[in-house]
Design a protein around this motif. Structure first.
Motif, PDB file in Angstrom:
ATOM      1  N   THR A 206       3.123   4.582   0.874  1.00 51.50           N
ATOM      2  CA  THR A 206       1.708   4.237   1.295  1.00 51.50           C
ATOM      3  C   THR A 206       1.228   3.207   2.174  1.00 51.50           C
ATOM      4  OG1 THR A 206       1.116   2.945  -0.464  1.00 51.50           O
ATOM      5  CG2 THR A 206       0.950   5.196  -1.015  1.00 51.50           C
ATOM      6  N   PHE A 218      -4.859   5.279  -3.823  1.00 53.93           N
ATOM      7  CA  PHE A 218      -3.709   6.055  -4.151  1.00 53.93           C
ATOM      8  C   PHE A 218      -3.483   6.085  -5.356  1.00 53.93           C
ATOM      9  CE2 PHE A 218      -2.827   3.846   0.055  1.00 53.93           C
ATOM     10  CZ  PHE A 218      -2.893   4.973   0.968  1.00 53.93           C
ATOM     11  N   LYS A 236       7.667   5.883  -5.669  1.00 52.59           N
ATOM     12  CA  LYS A 236       7.034   5.039  -4.877  1.00 52.59           C
ATOM     13  C   LYS A 236       7.628   3.981  -4.333  1.00 52.59           C
ATOM     14  CE  LYS A 236       2.290   3.223  -4.043  1.00 52.59           C
ATOM     15  NZ  LYS A 236       2.725   1.790  -3.852  1.00 52.59           N
TER      16      LYS A 236
END
Length: 494
Positions: A206, A218, A236
């Protein structure tokens, strides 16, 4: 196959391992064989030059894929189609005129707009020009994207039902507006597995443009596995420091010592797996092993010292700064080079309700060069042919004004689900075309409409998956990414 059948099959296999003379050693041997390409998960009759496959369902792909991997450059907040890619000279001509009611009908807009009647049309804030042999219209806000226009397939007839960000993003990525359904990356990891066991198959990064006031949150469900086992959810990577926490051993812990501890923990977990058949225990075992391998693979992935000066300059300023969109684009290329199946980059800041003439410029400067560089870089390395790159957001923005028409610094556009644009490159889509069209004001789709489910069906098709056959039974019914809808957009396929 339903979860109960999977558990029974899983238990039988584990009981065999547990009662055989070699026990877990057999599983370890299977892992080593898989690493060398001799796994049962390797596609039958695969040429020696092909990469092995780790995980996935035995009957997938359903047919020969045109793409093997995906990089999704998701632009949170909804880029404005009429300011970037969907040139409407009539919108410029009718600037500051009221929206014709015949274009609106009973259309529902966000509560920030309310009723659209009486709203004033707003011209594109920068000029457009045609580019390349394809003659694609691109705004001057996107000069680098304009240079690769002949590599791109612009889909200008996207539309959705969701009018607010989180439901629309979730709908675009998972096929449902409510959290709890698997996202596209999770479905593809479940169905197709990965080309590597050294890195996660589904990676998410991100970023957000600095000094912007229009960021979105997010949420983890944007890369979630939903009702699929959790080992299929996206991993992530962090935007600062090491991409993954604890990638280095603590002081006093050698790699050999950690390996021994993991073997002991795996043995205990195997016993629990035999007893309960819980797929989350299998996930825990797999993730411990993946974490161990990532201690070697992630530092090498994140080390950009081997990249040429020309490559770094191509991606633009910030490429060596973790957490920027440019840095994430370069990492995305490095991930797919190493066998990652699905890389999802999420960049926030496109929600220009009253900041078109300020923050839209920042967004374009922050993303334009590196997005184009990624496509060019993949092509130079021979990867674009079987890597699908997608650029776009959750919906478009209204061709009419939100804000004060007499104060240019406060011009903005509201959410617009009825028509928007995304582009794709590589991976089996036709380059240098614009597909679909909106009316002369960019309000409604008038030619070759592409619904979100159609886009999802096409995405799966490009990777060799029949969207109607990749299903998972949950709560008594078979679910799929496209729910009960979706048609492959064959006109854009090579």
């Amino acid at each position: 196959m339903n979860p109960l059948q999977q558990n029974h099959q899983h238990l039988n296999r584990r009981h065999f391992f547990g009662r055989s003379a070699t026990g877990i050693g057999t599983a370890a041997l299977a892992s080593l064989l898989a690493k060398d390409g001799f796994s049962a998960n390797t596609i039958a009759d695969t040429p020696v030059a092909e990469k092995p496959r780790f995980g996935g369902l035995p009957d997938l792909p359903h047919f020969a894929p045109k793409a093997k991997r995906v990089i999704y450059l998701f632009q949170n907040g909804a880029p404005t189609h009429v300011d970037l890619f969907d040139w409407k000279p009539n919108l410029k001509k009718l600037h500051k005129e009221p929206v014709p009611l015949s274009y609106i009908g009973d259309r529902r807009f966000s509560t920030m707009t309310g009723k659209a009647d009486g709203k004033l049309l707003l011209a594109p804030i920068e000029p457009f020009a045609q580019h390349g042999e394809s003659g694609a219209w691109v705004s001057e806000l996107m000069p680098h994207t304009a240079k690769i226009a002949d590599e791109l397939c612009f889909v200008k007839s996207m539309h959705t039902e969701q009018v607010n960000h989180a439901p629309a993003i979730n709908f675009m990525l998972s096929g449902g507006e409510m959290p709890g359904r698997p996202t596209a990356g999770a479905w593809l990891t479940y169905g197709l597995g990965s080309e590597t066991d050294e890195l996660p198959s589904f990676v998410v990064m991100t970023s957000i443009t600095k000094d912007t006031s229009c960021g979105q949150i997010f949420y983890d469900f944007y890369w979630g596995s939903g009702f699929l086992p959790s080992r299929f959810q996206g991993v992530k990577f962090r935007g600062s420091g090491d991409p993954v926490l604890y990638v280095s051993n603590p002081d006093g812990m050698s790699r050999e010592m950690r390996r021994g501890w993991l073997d002991d923990i795996a043995a205990i977990n195997e016993l629990k797996l035999q007893e309960y058949g819980d797929p989350e225990i299998a996930t825990r075992i797999a993730q411990y092993e993946m974490s161990f391998k990532m201690q070697s693979s992630v530092p090498e992935l994140a080390d950009l010292s081997g990249e040429s000066r020309e490559t770094l300059e191509m991606y633009g300023p910030g490429v060596q700064e973790p957490g920027t969109f440019a840095h994430n684009c370069l990492l995305a290329r490095r991930l797919v080079e190493r066998g990652c199946r699905f890389v999802q980059l999420m960049h926030a800041g496109w929600d220009q309700h009253n900041s078109l003439t300020t923050e839209l410029y920042k967004q374009c400067r922050d993303t334009d060069q590196s997005s184009a560089a990624l496509v060019r870089d993949l092509k130079q390395r021979g990867l674009l042919e079987d890597t699908l790159v997608i650029w776009g957001g959750e919906f478009g923005r209204t061709p009419f004004l939100q804000g004060d028409i007499n104060n240019r610094e406060r011009w903005g556009r509201d959410h617009h689900p009825y028509a928007y644009t995304l582009w794709m490159a590589g991976g089996g889509v036709k380059p240098g075309i614009s597909y679909g069209a909106t009316d002369d004001l960019g309000i409604n789709v008038v030619e070759n409409p592409v619904h979100v489910h159609d886009f999802q069906a096409t995405l799966l098709h490009l990777l060799g998956v029949d969207h109607e056959r990749l299903t998972y039974k949950f709560q008594g019914r078979q679910f799929r990414l496209t729910d009960v809808h979706g048609h492959v957009v064959k006109d854009i396929l090579t």
